[in-house]
Design an enzyme around this catalytic site. Structure first.
Site, PDB file in Angstrom:
ATOM      1  N   CYS A  69      58.029  47.911  35.294  1.00  0.00           N
ATOM      2  CA  CYS A  69      56.880  47.614  34.441  1.00  0.00           C
ATOM      3  C   CYS A  69      55.585  48.143  35.055  1.00  0.00           C
ATOM      4  O   CYS A  69      55.376  48.044  36.264  1.00  0.00           O
ATOM      5  CB  CYS A  69      56.782  46.107  34.211  1.00  0.00           C
ATOM      6  N   CYS A  72      51.770  45.366  36.475  1.00  0.00           N
ATOM      7  CA  CYS A  72      51.303  44.874  37.781  1.00  0.00           C
ATOM      8  C   CYS A  72      51.571  45.930  38.841  1.00  0.00           C
ATOM      9  O   CYS A  72      52.581  46.618  38.799  1.00  0.00           O
ATOM     10  CB  CYS A  72      52.025  43.582  38.174  1.00  0.00           C
ATOM     11  N   GLN A 246      37.902  36.402  27.283  1.00  0.00           N
ATOM     12  CA  GLN A 246      38.254  36.498  28.698  1.00  0.00           C
ATOM     13  C   GLN A 246      39.735  36.146  28.850  1.00  0.00           C
ATOM     14  O   GLN A 246      40.250  35.254  28.186  1.00  0.00           O
ATOM     15  CB  GLN A 246      37.385  35.563  29.532  1.00  0.00           C
ATOM     16  N   CYS A 367      33.395  44.657  34.128  1.00  0.00           N
ATOM     17  CA  CYS A 367      34.821  44.766  34.450  1.00  0.00           C
ATOM     18  C   CYS A 367      35.136  46.095  35.127  1.00  0.00           C
ATOM     19  O   CYS A 367      36.300  46.446  35.307  1.00  0.00           O
ATOM     20  CB  CYS A 367      35.660  44.598  33.180  1.00  0.00           C
TER      21      CYS A 367
END
Length: 410
Positions: A69, A72, A246, A367
């Site tokens: 994946c 992460c 958020q 961000c």
């Protein structure tokens, strides 16, 4: 292609290990500082890397999908060094702009998991895949768990896949945005098959069976059993379908606390790039607030929240593209404080106007450390003095970091 021994000296801004060599940096996916790796090297990247000497900071990944994946990148790094690395992303971005400042420790704000997830679905023969794209790949990884998500979303994955199956286009992918609200899950499906309207009765029934609060498809609300409410510091707001929030409740609370502390006792506040009112609604408990946002759905949600008595000070708002039309000096000068929280591209044009304004306090939220540092440099060159810089981690195991800075004119 021969193998080389590489010593990892640091982590890059995307989480790759970096080995400094005579021929330049070599990026090694999954490697950590201090590790010795044997790998082939091509175009500055390691291939078929084998870790010969692991770091003491290396830990086992917590997700079965980790190797495939792309969601992460740092599950293998212990918490302490991980949070220090996130702080370093902000320190390095500021330093690149010539700003040396004592950045605060990273605020860990991932408790409870992400309440908002954007998933992708596609066909694979007679099956439906639902999940995230693989690392540096267009291949979709079909997930059965996700440790960074709110457990309510994880438990709903089979139902979400069943819904997606009904409206999948014959070719390509669809996007499914899931938001956990106080009324349950809000589901927004985009890029669905154009003939979905023939299935509206079935979709409504399936949504009811799954206990979801609301279902939207291609921007149309199909069914709403309960208004999907968000708690903005004690003020209720119905989320816009697929709209921005958020990612975690703890991050929203941490960011809001930093914004409120930064604004202090200011009585006239402008909240720029205000979204649906995350900060504005909280600020309005003690100050008159003017909120500006370019997204129509967000301003509509904000307007609806204001129509209920909330015990707030005067709140006004307008829809405006601040990238094209920033508030100019004369529009800014009536405010004691300005808060801005732009998208990743930052707010350079708005920062330039603030730099020549009389506004006493600016609270910058971002961000993206790179554009954040660029905008801070503009403000500092305009006479503002940095008071604090605080990183907030709400995207656990990823290279993303939120940051809040407070600046004042002295």
């Amino acid at each position: 292609m021969s193998e080389r021994e590489l010593t990892i000296s640091e982590l890059g801004h995307r989480g790759d290990g970096i080995a400094r060599t005579e021929s330049g940096p070599v990026y090694v996916e999954g490697a950590l500082p201090g590790e010795i790796v044997r790998a082939q090297v091509e175009n500055g990247r390691a291939i078929n890397a084998v870790i010969e000497t692991p770091s003491a900071d290396r830990i086992p990944p917590v997700c079965r999908h980790y190797e495939a994946c792309g969601g992460c990148s740092l599950q293998h790094l212990a918490d302490g060094p991980y949070l220090a690395w996130k702080r370093g992303l902000v320190v390095n971005a500021l330093r690149d702009r010539g700003i040396e400042f004592a950045v605060a420790d990273t605020v860990a704000a991932t408790a409870g998991g992400r309440r908002r997830a954007v998933l992708t679905a596609t066909r694979a023969g007679n099956h439906t895949l639902l999940g995230y794209h693989g690392k540096a790949s267009h291949r979709l990884v079909d997930i059965s768990e996700c440790p960074v998500l709110d457990p309510a979303i994880v438990s709903a994955l089979p139902g979400l896949k069943a819904l997606a199956t009904q409206v999948l286009p014959k070719k390509g992918e669809l996007r499914l945005t899931v938001l956990n609200t106080t009324a349950g899950l809000d589901i927004a499906i985009d890029k669905a098959d154009k003939g979905y309207d023939r299935k509206i009765p079935m979709l409504s029934q399936k949504t009811a069976e799954l206990g979801f609060a609301r279902l939207s498809v291609n921007g149309e609300v199909i069914v709403e059993f309960r208004p999907p409410m968000l708690d903005m510091g004690g003020i209720g707001l119905v989320a816009a379908p697929g709209g921005f929030t958020q990612a975690t409740v703890t991050a929203e609370e941490a960011l809001s606390r930093l914004v409120l502390e930064g604004v202090g006792k200011a009585k006239r506040v402008a909240d720029l790039y205000s979204g649906a009112g995350t900060f504005a609604l909280r600020l309005a408990r003690t100050a008159n607030v003017h909120a500006i946002e370019g997204d129509a759905a967000a301003t509509a949600a904000f307007d609806k929240a204001l129509r209920k008595p909330q015990g707030l000070k005067k709140v006004t708002f307008e829809r405006r593209d601040l990238t094209r039309r920033p508030l100019v000096r004369d529009e800014l000068d009536p405010f004691n404080a300005v808060v801005f929280d732009p998208p990743r591209a930052g707010a350079q044009a708005q920062a330039e106007q603030l730099a020549i304004s009389k506004v006493k306090t600016v609270v910058a939220v971002s961000c993206n450390p790179a554009t954040f540092a660029r905008d801070l440099k503009v403000l500092i060159d305009g006479g503002y003095v940095l008071q604090s810089v605080t990183p907030v981690d709400q995207f656990r195991f990823s290279p993303h970091i939120e940051v809040v800075a407070v600046l004042k004119r002295e």
